[in-house]
Structures are given as structure tokens and as C-alpha cells.
Design an enzyme around this catalytic site. Structure first.
Site, PDB file in Angstrom:
ATOM      1  N   GLU A  29       5.276   2.391  14.379  1.00 31.66           N
ATOM      2  CA  GLU A  29       6.342   1.440  14.058  1.00 31.66           C
ATOM      3  C   GLU A  29       5.984   0.542  12.879  1.00 31.66           C
ATOM      4  O   GLU A  29       6.858   0.167  12.092  1.00 31.66           O
ATOM      5  CB  GLU A  29       6.699   0.586  15.279  1.00 31.66           C
ATOM      6  CG  GLU A  29       7.899  -0.316  15.023  1.00 31.66           C
ATOM      7  CD  GLU A  29       8.508  -0.896  16.291  1.00 31.66           C
ATOM      8  OE1 GLU A  29       9.316  -1.827  16.158  1.00 31.66           O
ATOM      9  OE2 GLU A  29       8.184  -0.411  17.385  1.00 31.66           O
ATOM     10  N   SER A  73       0.833  -1.207   0.000  1.00 30.55           N
ATOM     11  CA  SER A  73       0.000   0.000   0.000  1.00 30.55           C
ATOM     12  C   SER A  73       0.865   1.254   0.000  1.00 30.55           C
ATOM     13  O   SER A  73       0.591   2.218  -0.735  1.00 30.55           O
ATOM     14  CB  SER A  73      -0.918  -0.009   1.227  1.00 30.55           C
ATOM     15  OG  SER A  73      -1.628   1.211   1.330  1.00 30.55           O
ATOM     16  N   GLU A 120      -0.350   6.013  23.518  1.00 33.57           N
ATOM     17  CA  GLU A 120      -0.727   5.907  22.111  1.00 33.57           C
ATOM     18  C   GLU A 120      -1.002   4.454  21.738  1.00 33.57           C
ATOM     19  O   GLU A 120      -1.955   4.155  21.023  1.00 33.57           O
ATOM     20  CB  GLU A 120       0.392   6.478  21.234  1.00 33.57           C
ATOM     21  CG  GLU A 120       0.007   6.651  19.761  1.00 33.57           C
ATOM     22  CD  GLU A 120       0.303   5.435  18.900  1.00 33.57           C
ATOM     23  OE1 GLU A 120      -0.248   5.362  17.792  1.00 33.57           O
ATOM     24  OE2 GLU A 120       1.057   4.554  19.345  1.00 33.57           O
TER      25      GLU A 120
END
Length: 298
Positions: free
Chosen positions: A96, A70, A129
């Protein structure tokens, strides 16, 4: 399209600024800091190191390859976030998977938000996060919460405010860390769900936890069946005498009984020497299984 090209050109210009030792930025008050913080900058991938505080320890290789394809076609749609650690040196805070996927296709640069953060702030940002992600397994989430407690000194109440989760939810995750390490690994690998783990944690003895875990796998028990099995274990424990009062001839046979029936057998022995053997079952299907075992021995 023109706007996108202009934004990329701006990112490349700021990247060159970060490579200049004489114009190095270390705090928000430094000259040009306002040009860096809050802007998307194209950074050299080789200038970025992986965050050692990253809670995720495993990455699905097939999913990474799909993401790489992608990115090769469309580019990195959502920039990663890094913190500055030196002249043209950065450490990953989040993103990451995008970082690894970009490296797989041999990308030389990657769009990034640059943050100025110390180690503690970096750890907290990375953990919070990652907790918000939907694809973390329950043990990874639990370990993230535990690190926030141990290394950032956050209370469960403070964590509740930071991550937007109920305190009871946080407590349920943390309790999973009391499971036997083998069961924790099974949860990470998807063999059992968090619901199974929450049921097993009600058993304090680790060997009993493993007995239940094995039954879940071999009998493919649902969460509800597991809850019933755990309750049977607890009921059995309530009538089982203290180990040092159990006759030796019984101690030698308890494991054989338990292995034969595939369940934790309870034994209650009175002062006269007479007693009662309890065989727990978790469902009608489990009851019929035990019945067949007995019939086979006739």
C-alpha cells in the site's frame, strides 16, 4: 536493459488481456490464467482499490513523499500484489505504501503480481504479509493476530507456523490488547515501548494502568523502572484491605495521598482502627523525590 524493456512490454500486453470481458479470468483453470498468475503486469492505478483488511491504519506522510521521489526517479522496484475482483478490477493485498506513493506523483500504472484469491485468503495473505513487516507498531501487530484468530479461526499454534514466530511471542502481543485504549494509543504513537506495555499489563485495574502510564511519561521511566513500579503496586495491593472494609474517612483521602506522592498509596487498617500507610517507589531517584516532598511539608 533490453530484458527490462521486454518485461515491461509483456506486462502491458497482459494488462490489455485483463480488460477484455470475453477473456476474463476467474480461476486458475481458465484460458490464459497461466499467463497472468505469477507474472508482473502493469495495471491501471484507478483499477485498484485499497484493501479493507489492511492492518496498518496510519502512514507517515514525510516517508511517503520520500518514497514518491524515489519512485519518480527509479520507478517501482518491487511490484505490489493484488487480487482480481472483476474485469479490470483489483484489490490490494500488499504494497500500500508503494501504491499511495505512486498515486502522489500522478502515476497512471503500477507493476503488480495478480493473485486469484477469495476474501478469506485475501485477508490471511494481507495480515500475514503485514505481520512480517518491521515497521508495524506493536498494537497493529496484536490486532493482526487477533483478526487471524477471529476471522480465519487460526489457533496460536497455527499462527506460529504461518508467520514463523514463537507461540509465546504471539501470546505476548495479544496480551497488549488488554491495556487501556489510551495506553494502546500511546504505544502506537511511540510514547512508550512494547516493554513498558508488557510491564503495565500485569496490573488488571485500568485506572491503575493509567496511573502508571502517567508516571512513565512524566518521570520518563525506563522499562526496568516501570517493572519495579508495577511490582510495588502489586505488593501494595496485597496488603490493602477489601474496599468495603475500609473506613470512609480513609477512602476520601486515598486519592489525595496518591496524587500528592505521585504513586498508588497502600493502606492497611486493623480491627482496632490502627493501620499502616505504604508509599511505593521505583528507584533511588524516585525515593529522593518522595523524600523532598515530605521535607517540603515540614
Amino acid at each position: 536493459m533490453a530484458k527490462a524493456v521486454k518485461k515491461q512490454a509483456l506486462g502491458r500486453g497482459l494488462s490489455a488481456l485483463l480488460k477484455d470481458p470475453e477473456k476474463d479470468i476467474n480461476s486458475a483453470s481458465d484460458k490464459n490464467a497461466d499467463k497472468v498468475v505469477g507474472n508482473i503486469i502493469d495495471l491501471d492505478i484507478d483499477a485498484i482499490e485499497v484493501n479493507p483488511f489492511q492492518p496498518r491504519t496510519t502512514f507517515n506522510e514525510e516517508a511517503l513523499r520520500e518514497l514518491s521521489s524515489s519512485i519518480k526517479e527509479l520507478g517501482v522496484i518491487q511490484p505490489i500484489t493484488v487480487r482480481k475482483t472483476g474485469v479490470n478490477k483489483f484489490q490490494l493485498i500488499s504494497g500500500e505504501r508503494r501504491f499511495r506513493a505512486s498515486k502522489l506523483i500522478g502515476a497512471e500504472t503500477i507493476p503488480a503480481y495478480v493473485r486469484l484469491a477469495n476474501d478469506q485468503e485475501s485477508l490471511e495473505m494481507a495480515l500475514v504479509e503485514n505481520i512480517q513487516r518491521q515497521d508495524l507498531d506493536p498494537i497493529e501487530v496484536a490486532l493482526s493476530y487477533q483478526r487471524l484468530i477471529d476471522e480465519i479461526n487460526l489457533t496460536q499454534e497455527q499462527m506460529s507456523e504461518r508467520v514463523g514466530k514463537k507461540r509465546s511471542t504471539i501470546a505476548n502481543y495479544l496480551r497488549l490488547l488488554k491495556l487501556d485504549p489510551i495506553i494502546q494509543t500511546g504505544m502506537k504513537d511511540g510514547f512508550i515501548s512494547m516493554g513498558h506495555g508488557r510491564a503495565i499489563i500485569n496490573i488488571t485495574d485500568l485506572s491503575d494502568q493509567l496511573d502508571i502510564y502517567e508516571q512513565i511519561l512524566t518521570k520518563k521511566l525506563s522499562v526496568r523502572d516501570t517493572e519495579k513500579l508495577v511490582q510495588n503496586y502489586k505488593n501494595t495491593q496485597s496488603v490493602t484491605p477489601v474496599a468495603n472494609t475500609t473506613p470512609k474517612y480513609i477512602k476520601k483521602s486515598v486519592k489525595d495521598f496518591s496524587d500528592f506522592f505521585g504513586a498508588k498509596i497502600g493502606i492497611n487498617v486493623g480491627k482496632s482502627g490502627s493501620g499502616k500507610i505504604t508509599i511505593p517507589f521505583s528507584s533511588e531517584e524516585d525515593f529522593n523525590r518522595i523524600k523532598k516532598l515530605l521535607e517540603r511539608e515540614k
